[in-house]
Design an enzyme around this catalytic site. Structure first.
Site, PDB file in Angstrom:
ATOM      1  N   ARG A 120      17.490   7.323  -5.632  1.00  0.00           N
ATOM      2  CA  ARG A 120      16.181   7.597  -4.937  1.00  0.00           C
ATOM      3  C   ARG A 120      16.364   6.359  -3.686  1.00  0.00           C
ATOM      4  O   ARG A 120      16.331   6.942  -2.618  1.00  0.00           O
ATOM      5  CB  ARG A 120      14.896   7.294  -5.910  1.00  0.00           C
ATOM      6  CG  ARG A 120      13.646   7.880  -5.213  1.00  0.00           C
ATOM      7  CD  ARG A 120      13.044   7.078  -4.060  1.00  0.00           C
ATOM      8  NE  ARG A 120      12.755   5.878  -4.485  1.00  0.00           N
ATOM      9  CZ  ARG A 120      11.876   5.107  -3.416  1.00  0.00           C
ATOM     10  NH1 ARG A 120      11.505   5.527  -2.537  1.00  0.00           N
ATOM     11  NH2 ARG A 120      11.568   3.903  -4.132  1.00  0.00           N
ATOM     12  N   HIS A 168       9.672  -5.017  -6.262  1.00  0.00           N
ATOM     13  CA  HIS A 168      10.329  -4.169  -5.698  1.00  0.00           C
ATOM     14  C   HIS A 168      10.893  -4.855  -4.401  1.00  0.00           C
ATOM     15  O   HIS A 168       9.966  -4.812  -3.434  1.00  0.00           O
ATOM     16  CB  HIS A 168       9.849  -2.707  -5.469  1.00  0.00           C
ATOM     17  CG  HIS A 168      10.544  -1.850  -4.671  1.00  0.00           C
ATOM     18  ND1 HIS A 168      11.124  -0.842  -5.359  1.00  0.00           N
ATOM     19  CD2 HIS A 168      10.895  -1.567  -3.284  1.00  0.00           C
ATOM     20  CE1 HIS A 168      11.933   0.013  -4.492  1.00  0.00           C
ATOM     21  NE2 HIS A 168      11.595  -0.480  -3.368  1.00  0.00           N
ATOM     22  N   HIS A 190      13.335  -5.950  -1.098  1.00  0.00           N
ATOM     23  CA  HIS A 190      14.475  -5.510  -0.525  1.00  0.00           C
ATOM     24  C   HIS A 190      15.350  -6.745  -0.114  1.00  0.00           C
ATOM     25  O   HIS A 190      14.727  -7.886   0.073  1.00  0.00           O
ATOM     26  CB  HIS A 190      14.144  -4.767   0.822  1.00  0.00           C
ATOM     27  CG  HIS A 190      13.960  -3.025   0.285  1.00  0.00           C
ATOM     28  ND1 HIS A 190      14.710  -2.596   0.204  1.00  0.00           N
ATOM     29  CD2 HIS A 190      12.884  -2.542  -0.079  1.00  0.00           C
ATOM     30  CE1 HIS A 190      14.450  -1.474  -0.194  1.00  0.00           C
ATOM     31  NE2 HIS A 190      13.130  -1.285  -0.509  1.00  0.00           N
ATOM     32  N   CYS A 239      14.303   1.856   3.643  1.00  0.00           N
ATOM     33  CA  CYS A 239      13.150   2.829   3.864  1.00  0.00           C
ATOM     34  C   CYS A 239      13.605   2.984   5.611  1.00  0.00           C
ATOM     35  O   CYS A 239      13.588   2.152   6.143  1.00  0.00           O
ATOM     36  CB  CYS A 239      11.588   2.392   3.982  1.00  0.00           C
ATOM     37  SG  CYS A 239      10.757   3.444   4.735  1.00  0.00           S
TER      38      CYS A 239
END
Length: 376
Positions: free
Chosen positions: A17, A224, A226, A261
């Protein structure tokens, strides 16, 4: 998965994903299936298979229905998919109970600290998120939920607004916790997202300590993080060191570290914690992950083949720390390239032409037997 005195750790694999959404839309369905199947055979317990979103804005997810129709779940693996609106929820529901696990029964509220990012990402502002909290709680009460998760995203900083401090983070967590408390539902979980890679180990520790002190009923922490600025694995490890045996730490990671993203401003450079590096670190700290690291490393190399470029993990390149039955031959030749370093998985043939400048085989009294060259 836990070590003495440390939190239970759960890994969520996000490559299909978070990774695929920033890679080429031309990756074939067959290749996606190969990678998803390989990940399912590694021992990972939780795998995000993709997202139900508009193919106009995320063309990489255009084949999510075909992917789910074709793939065969591995028994015991928790497969799930993201849906960001009601239409996505309805599409996803077709696969729940057959290919995907049922949705969690925990109630959820969420607020982005960065108003700019959430507008770019979902076309909704922070004010709208805050205004939606009462309705979301009312809906959860109607469904009979018995516990809740409070979430903050862009928690440590924004590429457009700058850094956020602890007071801002705790303000938005307390606001949500108070709303759930007023409805008679205890808050037991928190989720903290960092889409723009502003995490640092100190800031993550500070946040977790504040939550455990001010909201002690929260026992599950989901991160989560990054890795665009190289600190995500360090920050996750600091969280692991900060929490206690009464806690559960959920860490999102991605095979090879791919992820990002398209709305955060850093593209593929945003990256994530490479799953193979996370597993290697946890195993080294005494956490039994249940993951076959060798299979995971092979999946990382398959992921590079599928996306068509080198990914960002370390253990897949240098290999794990060799155990007593896999120590390197002491008189192996000089090794220079990444390809030659793959001898740990491909065998000695990858360095056949490398020089051995010493005049006699190298031996050591600390190791009387020199094991045979590695074989693939």
């Amino acid at each position: 998965m836990s070590a003495a005195g440390r939190p239970t750790v759960r890994i969520v694999e996000e490559g299909m994903r978070e990774g695929m959404q920033i890679e080429s839309a031309d990756i074939t369905l067959d290749d996606k299936l190969r990678l998803l199947d390989a990940l399912g055979r590694t021992g990972l317990e939780s795998i995000n298979v993709g997202s139900f979103v508009s193919p106009k804005w995320v063309p990489q997810m255009a084949q999510i229905d075909e992917l789910l129709a074709r793939f065969e779940p591995v028994p015991g693996v928790h497969y799930f998919a993201l849906a960001l609106n009601q239409k996505g929820v309805e599409r996803r529901q077709e696969y729940v109970g057959t290919k995907l696990a049922p949705d969690s029964e925990i109630g959820v509220t969420s607020v982005h600290l960065c108003d700019v990012f959430v507008k770019r990402n979902t076309a909704r502002g922070q004010a709208e998120e805050l205004a939606a909290i009462p309705q979301r709680i009312e809906s959860a009460v109607a469904r009979g939920v018995t516990e809740a998760s409070i979430r903050i995203n862009a928690a440590w900083g924004s590429n457009w607004l700058g850094g956020f401090d602890l007071a801002q983070r705790m303000e938005h967590l307390h606001l949500q916790a108070a709303a759930w408390k007023a409805a008679g539902i205890p808050v037991t979980h928190t989720w903290i997202g960092d889409p723009m890679s502003w995490n640092t180990p100190g800031a993550v520790e500070e946040t977790i300590r504040a939550i455990t002190e001010e909201l002690p009923e929260i026992t599950t922490f989901h991160l989560h993080l990054h890795d665009g600025r190289g600190t995500a694995l360090l920050s996750a490890y600091q969280a692991f060191r900060t929490l206690g045996a009464e806690h559960t730490l959920v860490i999102d990671s991605s095979i090879g570290g791919m992820g990002g993203c398209p709305y955060c401003g850093n593209g593929r450079a945003t990256k994530m914690i490479p799953t193979e590096d996370l597993v290697h670190l946890l195993e080294g700290e005494g956490v039994e992950t249940g993951v076959d690291l060798a299979a995971l490393i092979e999946a990382a190399h398959l992921a590079e083949e599928v996306v068509g470029h080198e990914l960002y993990g370390h253990v897949s390149k240098a290999g794990p720390r060799p155990g007593p039955d896999a120590l390197y031959a002491m008189d192996m030749p000089l090794v220079e390239t990444i390809e030659q370093a793959q001898h740990f998985r491909l065998g000695a043939g990858v360095y056949d032409d490398c020089p051995r400048p010493w005049r006699a085989p190298i031996t050591s009294p600390a190791r009387p037997e020199n094991p045979q060259e590695p074989t693939p």
